[in-house]
Design a protein around this motif. Structure first.
Motif, short mmCIF file in Angstrom:
data_model
loop_
_atom_site.label_atom_id
_atom_site.label_comp_id
_atom_site.label_asym_id
_atom_site.label_seq_id
_atom_site.Cartn_x
_atom_site.Cartn_y
_atom_site.Cartn_z
N ARG A 249 -1.74 -7.35 5.31
CA ARG A 249 -1.28 -6.05 4.81
C ARG A 249 -2.48 -5.13 4.75
NH1 ARG A 249 -0.49 -4.41 -0.65
NH2 ARG A 249 -0.80 -6.59 -1.25
N VAL A 251 -4.12 -1.52 3.53
CA VAL A 251 -4.02 -0.36 2.65
C VAL A 251 -4.93 0.72 3.24
CG1 VAL A 251 -4.37 0.55 0.34
CG2 VAL A 251 -3.58 -1.82 0.66
N GLN A 260 0.52 1.87 2.94
CA GLN A 260 0.49 0.43 3.18
C GLN A 260 1.24 0.09 4.46
OE1 GLN A 260 1.21 -2.24 -0.02
NE2 GLN A 260 0.41 -0.86 -1.60
#
Length: 421
Positions: A249, A251, A260
């Motif tokens: 993931r 950011v 995100q």
């Protein structure tokens, strides 16, 4: 007035562009020669002592096999011993390709001889001594299988061997980020270079300040890594490489806040251009010789067994014709690949395009660009650049292009932009 610089990245100024497994392949080839020579002597001496013409004939055939291997072995030895010889302007890395081209011609001649002998036997069948012929064919197959095993390794030049290890060719995964500052594309870029993040604005979006942008990756095990960015003209690029795997993931911190994004790992495929650039055609030619001989032995055994079992005498020459066609096809492929290298054909168009993009994405113009192979895993490039930035000397471009692992030699000419007019 232009500036000029000639640099060998991976090999210093000695222009040594030998393959990563050069000495290992050289040793393996000499081992195969020793095996074939021992077999040749045993068959000729044994045939003479026991009055077997078939054994003597197979021993003479084995001598041609050893001679073909000798071409590859001598090319390895000569290239290694003369790697630093200044008479070879771009080193001796292409000597293996010359040996491979020569071996391809020898293979073609062998295919013609087999085909001629087979067709002659179709027209004028000769009696076959099955009791001698089949054991000799089996013995020849065992020797060839042993030779294949000796030549096998991580660098034998087949499509799954790459000299310096393989590069991954991913499809670029692009994510769109829509915010108050505009629309931006975030991607993992790894087209022939170590993987990095790229952030590219669309035509209507404002330019981002690299100091106000960052990406933090959060992996399934909880590990965090933050990437800072550098301004590359039309896009931002992360200063650090992205470790594998690329499943995490992300950011993304932009001036308008955080976004995100989920990245998924894609399958890895071997890249044909990287394979061609890294392949050692000298060991490949030796490999083809022993595999071709093994294939002919298998066909001969099948033909002899069928001829003995059913009286199909024509099966023996038919097996010879099939073997000749297989060898001819392998010879054609080897001749095509090595001939292209000897004529300085551009084998890696992707690298050429990447070099062009790195330079032109910085706002400069590539006036002339040539990329060619100087040895297994070693590419050379000549680049002529026009720039409006007075401080950009050849060293600037050398540093920008150093990321390309296979680009071992680089010649750069820098011209003021007005010179391009």
């Amino acid at each position: 007035m232009s500036e000029f610089e000639d640099t060998a990245f991976g090999a210093g100024q000695n222009h040594i562009f030998l393959g990563a497994a050069h000495e290992d392949n050289e040793r393996r080839t000499w081992m195969v020669i020793a095996l074939c020579s021992a077999m040749m002597v045993a068959e000729i001496v044994g045939g003479g002592l026991f009055g077997s013409l078939a054994l003597v004939a197979d021993g003479l055939h084995m001598s041609t096999h050893a001679g073909a291997m000798l071409i590859a072995a001598l090319a390895y030895t000569y290239a290694r011993r003369h790697a630093g010889d200044p008479r070879f302007v771009f080193g001796t890395g292409k000597l293996g390709d010359l040996a491979g081209f020569t071996s391809a011609i020898v293979l073609a001649m062998i295919a013609l001889l087999i085909a001629y002998e087979a067709l002659s036997r179709f027209l004028s069948p000769v009696p076959i001594h099955f009791g001698q012929a089949i054991p000799i064919a089996v013995l020849g197959l065992l020797v060839n299988l042993a030779s294949v095993w000796l030549l096998s390794g991580n660098h034998h030049g087949h499509s799954h061997g790459h000299g310096h290890g393989h590069e991954h060719g991913h499809e670029e995964e692009v994510h769109r980020i829509v915010g108050s500052a505009g629309v931006f594309a975030l991607s993992v870029f790894e087209d022939g270079v170590p993987p990095v993040f790229r952030i590219t604005p669309d035509m209507t979006s404002s330019k981002l300040n690299a100091d106000t942008v960052s990406v933090t990756t959060i992996r399934p095990d909880g590990a965090h890594q933050t990437f800072a960015f550098a301004d590359c003209g039309g896009y931002l690029e992360s200063k650090d490489d992205i470790p594998e795997p690329h499943a995490f993931r992300a950011v993304v911190r932009l001036p308008d806040g955080e976004h995100q994004i989920e990245f998924e790992e894609h399958g890895h495929d071997h890249d044909d251009a990287q394979t061609a650039a890294n392949r050692d055609h000298n060991i490949r030619s030796a490999h083809i010789h022993v595999i071709a001989d093994a294939a002919v032995s298998v066909l001969a055994i099948i033909g002899l067994l069928l001829a003995r079992a059913f009286g199909w005498v024509w099966m023996d020459p038919l097996a010879g014709v099939i073997g000749a066609l297989v060898i001819a096809n392998w010879s054609r492929g080897l001749m095509r690949d090595t001939g292209g290298i000897l004529l300085d054909m551009n084998l890696d168009r992707r690298m050429a395009e990447n070099v062009r993009h790195v330079i032109e994405d910085n706002g400069d113009t590539v006036l002339d660009l040539h990329v060619w192979r100087v040895g297994p895993g070693h590419m050379s490039a000549i680049v002529s650049v026009a720039t409006r930035e007075a401080q950009r000397n050849p060293g600037f471009y050398r540093a920008a292009l150093k990321r390309f692992k296979g680009l071992s030699h680089l010649t750069i000419e820098v011209n003021p932009a007005r010179a391009a007019a």
